[in-house]
Each structure stands twice: as C-alpha cells, then as structure tokens.
Design a protein around this motif. Structure first.
Motif, PDB file in Angstrom:
ATOM      1  N   ASN A   1      -1.514 -22.604 -10.827  1.00  7.27           N
ATOM      2  CA  ASN A   1      -0.220 -23.269 -10.888  1.00  7.27           C
ATOM      3  C   ASN A   1       0.858 -22.226 -10.610  1.00  7.27           C
ATOM      4  N   ALA A   2       1.475 -22.326  -9.447  1.00  2.07           N
ATOM      5  CA  ALA A   2       2.489 -21.348  -9.049  1.00  2.07           C
ATOM      6  C   ALA A   2       3.841 -21.773  -9.617  1.00  2.07           C
ATOM      7  N   ARG A   3       4.407 -20.924 -10.433  1.00  5.72           N
ATOM      8  CA  ARG A   3       5.718 -21.222 -11.027  1.00  5.72           C
ATOM      9  C   ARG A   3       6.809 -20.520 -10.232  1.00  5.72           C
ATOM     10  N   THR A   4       7.819 -21.293  -9.866  1.00  6.49           N
ATOM     11  CA  THR A   4       8.979 -20.701  -9.230  1.00  6.49           C
ATOM     12  C   THR A   4      10.192 -20.873 -10.129  1.00  6.49           C
ATOM     13  N   ASP A   5      10.984 -19.827 -10.253  1.00  4.43           N
ATOM     14  CA  ASP A   5      12.139 -19.828 -11.141  1.00  4.43           C
ATOM     15  C   ASP A   5      13.456 -20.057 -10.411  1.00  4.43           C
TER      16      ASP A   5
ATOM     17  N   ARG B   1       9.652 -22.019  -0.914  1.00  3.03           N
ATOM     18  CA  ARG B   1       8.700 -21.208  -1.681  1.00  3.03           C
ATOM     19  C   ARG B   1       7.388 -21.955  -1.884  1.00  3.03           C
ATOM     20  N   ALA B   2       7.472 -23.238  -2.166  1.00  4.58           N
ATOM     21  CA  ALA B   2       6.265 -24.032  -2.378  1.00  4.58           C
ATOM     22  C   ALA B   2       5.348 -23.986  -1.162  1.00  4.58           C
ATOM     23  N   ALA B   3       5.932 -24.067   0.019  1.00  7.51           N
ATOM     24  CA  ALA B   3       5.129 -24.031   1.244  1.00  7.51           C
ATOM     25  C   ALA B   3       4.384 -22.705   1.364  1.00  7.51           C
ATOM     26  N   ARG B   4       5.047 -21.626   1.016  1.00  4.17           N
ATOM     27  CA  ARG B   4       4.403 -20.312   1.107  1.00  4.17           C
ATOM     28  C   ARG B   4       3.320 -20.176   0.034  1.00  4.17           C
ATOM     29  N   TYR B   5       3.587 -20.666  -1.152  1.00  6.01           N
ATOM     30  CA  TYR B   5       2.601 -20.545  -2.225  1.00  6.01           C
ATOM     31  C   TYR B   5       1.384 -21.429  -1.944  1.00  6.01           C
ATOM     32  N   ARG B   6       1.624 -22.607  -1.376  1.00  6.50           N
ATOM     33  CA  ARG B   6       0.518 -23.491  -1.016  1.00  6.50           C
ATOM     34  C   ARG B   6      -0.353 -22.829   0.050  1.00  6.50           C
TER      35      ARG B   6
ATOM     36  N   GLY C   1      11.297 -12.067  -4.831  1.00  3.48           N
ATOM     37  CA  GLY C   1      11.082 -12.882  -3.646  1.00  3.48           C
ATOM     38  C   GLY C   1       9.669 -13.424  -3.621  1.00  3.48           C
ATOM     39  N   PRO C   2       9.391 -14.376  -2.743  1.00 10.19           N
ATOM     40  CA  PRO C   2       8.077 -15.027  -2.730  1.00 10.19           C
ATOM     41  C   PRO C   2       6.934 -14.155  -2.227  1.00 10.19           C
ATOM     42  N   GLU C   3       7.244 -13.084  -1.504  1.00  6.06           N
ATOM     43  CA  GLU C   3       6.168 -12.284  -0.901  1.00  6.06           C
ATOM     44  C   GLU C   3       5.220 -11.731  -1.956  1.00  6.06           C
ATOM     45  N   ARG C   4       5.779 -11.248  -3.060  1.00  6.72           N
ATOM     46  CA  ARG C   4       4.945 -10.635  -4.096  1.00  6.72           C
ATOM     47  C   ARG C   4       3.999 -11.652  -4.716  1.00  6.72           C
ATOM     48  N   LEU C   5       4.522 -12.846  -5.028  1.00  5.27           N
ATOM     49  CA  LEU C   5       3.654 -13.856  -5.630  1.00  5.27           C
ATOM     50  C   LEU C   5       2.594 -14.328  -4.643  1.00  5.27           C
ATOM     51  N   CYS C   6       2.949 -14.439  -3.372  1.00  6.64           N
ATOM     52  CA  CYS C   6       1.948 -14.833  -2.369  1.00  6.64           C
ATOM     53  C   CYS C   6       0.778 -13.853  -2.347  1.00  6.64           C
ATOM     54  N   ALA C   7       1.072 -12.565  -2.399  1.00 11.93           N
ATOM     55  CA  ALA C   7       0.018 -11.549  -2.386  1.00 11.93           C
ATOM     56  C   ALA C   7      -0.861 -11.668  -3.620  1.00 11.93           C
TER      57      ALA C   7
END
Length: 270
Positions: free
Chosen positions: A144-148, A167-172, A119-125
């Motif tokens: 560069n955040a990669r989403t699969d 996901r992009a919104a959260r990573y941004r 899920g996106p939470e881990r990458l956000c952290a």
C-alpha cells in the motif's frame, strides 16, 4: 502455496469486496483484542507501535524493534497482518527490502510504505526492491503506497488531485498494489482519485468522512483508523492514572474496565 502466501492472497481479495475496515493495533494485546471483535485483517499504526516501544513516530523506531513487535502480533492472531513501515526506516532501497523480507518471514502479508515529504523517485525505488524481495520469497505482498500530497500539502489546493494521480501512476508502475491518501476528504476529490488511480483507494478515518457504506459509493476500498485508537487508549489511561495518582480513589479504575477473565482468555492459546 504456503500459509503466508494464502493469507496474502486473501488480503488482496479483501480490497475488491466492499470497504476493508482496518482498526489499527500497536502490539500483540491490542491486535488480539481487535481480532476477537471480528476484524477481517489487522494493520498496525506506526505511531502506536513507536509510542508503545518508547519512541516518537516518524521513522524513529529501530527496524528490529518493529520486526520484534510484528512477530509478537503474528503469533497472537490468525488473520492477515499488514505492517506500517513508514518510509522503511532507511533511505537505502536494499535495506528497506531487507526489513520487509524479515517481516514476511514472521508472517506479514502487507505493508504501508510512504513517500513523506520526498519526491516520488525514492519511493518508486523502494517499492521495486521490496516487491522483488517478496517475489523471491514466494509471497504476493500487498504493498500500500502512501502519498502525503494532502497530509503535508505537497501541492497547492486545486492541484492536489492531479499531483496525487501523477504519483499514483508512478507507484503503480513500480509495483504498488494500493494507494493510501491520508488527509483526503472532499467527495469530488475522492471520487476523482478513486476513478483515476487504477488502484484500490485507502483513506484515513476522519470526522469529515461519511460511514463506510457511503465511501464505497465514492470508490473507496479501504478505511484505516490510523493512530486514533492508540491515542484514545492513551487518553483513557492518562485520565485514570492521573486521577488515581491525584486522590487514590479506586472506584474509577473499575468503572469501565474489561473483565479480567475475558481478557485473560484471549491469550490462552492452545
């Protein structure tokens, strides 16, 4: 501003001027050759780096081996270097940040960091900790955040644009500078994500995609060769070595070989 910070700023600018083409290297030799062919920047392929070090791709490479390889590449080139760190080789955001800080110390100015099947939470952290570490070092690291979502089918067809944009919104918000969506090829979906993600969009080279000039019109700002160059190089090596081991015929070995002097001159640093 330090030389590394200067190259980082330059790397950021490359994402706002046409489509940045990245022919991904996997060691100092491939990186230096790619640079000599006119590359504006050099990005690594995690698969190619892992294979060259005798490991499988997929967060299997010891982080220190990655750092050592990146240091060798940084020594051999003078253009901005971005390193694919997969998922960061750890689930601990602090440890991921330490690895990236070590990469910045050797001269890297960008990274790829992926969510994989999580899920996106881990990458956000991870993004937040990495960007904090980079700021502390005074380098505007391009993350560069990669989403699969597409590559792993994390959402049903018809829902992938929405899932990617979410996901992009959260990573941004966490601090990402770019969005990498491997597996994305359909024009209407590319255009929708490019328009809605508010980040430079990176695609992975694929036969289904048109040339870069057309992709620019779709809103794409970066196109990566990924592991294709490494896979092609290994295929050529397998053909040549297999043939030689089979019949001992020397002739094919030189048929398409680069000139020894030209290759050697690439590494004759002053």
């Amino acid at each position: 501003m330090s030389a590394t910070a200067d190259r980082a700023a330059q790397f950021h600018r490359f994402h706002h001027d046409g489509v940045l083409l990245l022919a991904n290297g996997w060691d100092a030799g491939s990186a230096r050759l790619i640079e000599s062919l006119g590359a504006k920047a050099l990005a690594t392929t995690s698969a190619g780096v892992a294979w060259a070090q005798g490991y499988a791709d997929g967060d299997r490479l010891p982080a220190q081996r990655l750092i050592d390889v990146a240091a060798g590449i940084a020594r051999a080139i003078r253009i901005p270097l971005s390193v694919d760190v997969e998922g960061g080789y750890s689930d601990d955001p602090a440890q991921v940040a330490d690895t990236v800080a070590a990469l910045i110390d050797i001269g890297a100015v960008g990274i790829n960091l992926e969510d994989g099947g999580a899920g996106p939470e881990r990458l956000c952290a991870k993004i937040e900790r990495v960007k904090t570490a980079a700021a502390r070092l005074g380098v505007p690291l391009y993350l560069n955040a990669r989403t699969d979502v597409y590559l792993r089918g994390l959402a049903a067809e018809g829902e992938r644009v929405e899932a990617t944009l979410a996901r992009a919104a959260r990573y941004r918000e966490a601090g990402a500078d770019g969005l990498f969506v491997p597996g994305l090829t359909a024009e209407h979906e590319v255009r929708a994500i490019a328009a809605g993600c508010d980040l430079p969009l990176n695609l992975l080279a694929c036969p289904a995609l048109p040339p870069a000039a057309e992709l620019q019109g779709w809103g794409v700002r970066r196109l990566s060769a990924g592991s294709d160059l490494a896979q092609s190089a290994y295929a050529r090596l397998a053909d040549l070595a297999g043939g030689f081991l089979g019949d001992g015929d020397s002739r094919p070995l030189q048929a398409r070989a680069m000139d020894y002097g030209r290759l050697n001159a690439l590494f004759d640093f002053a």
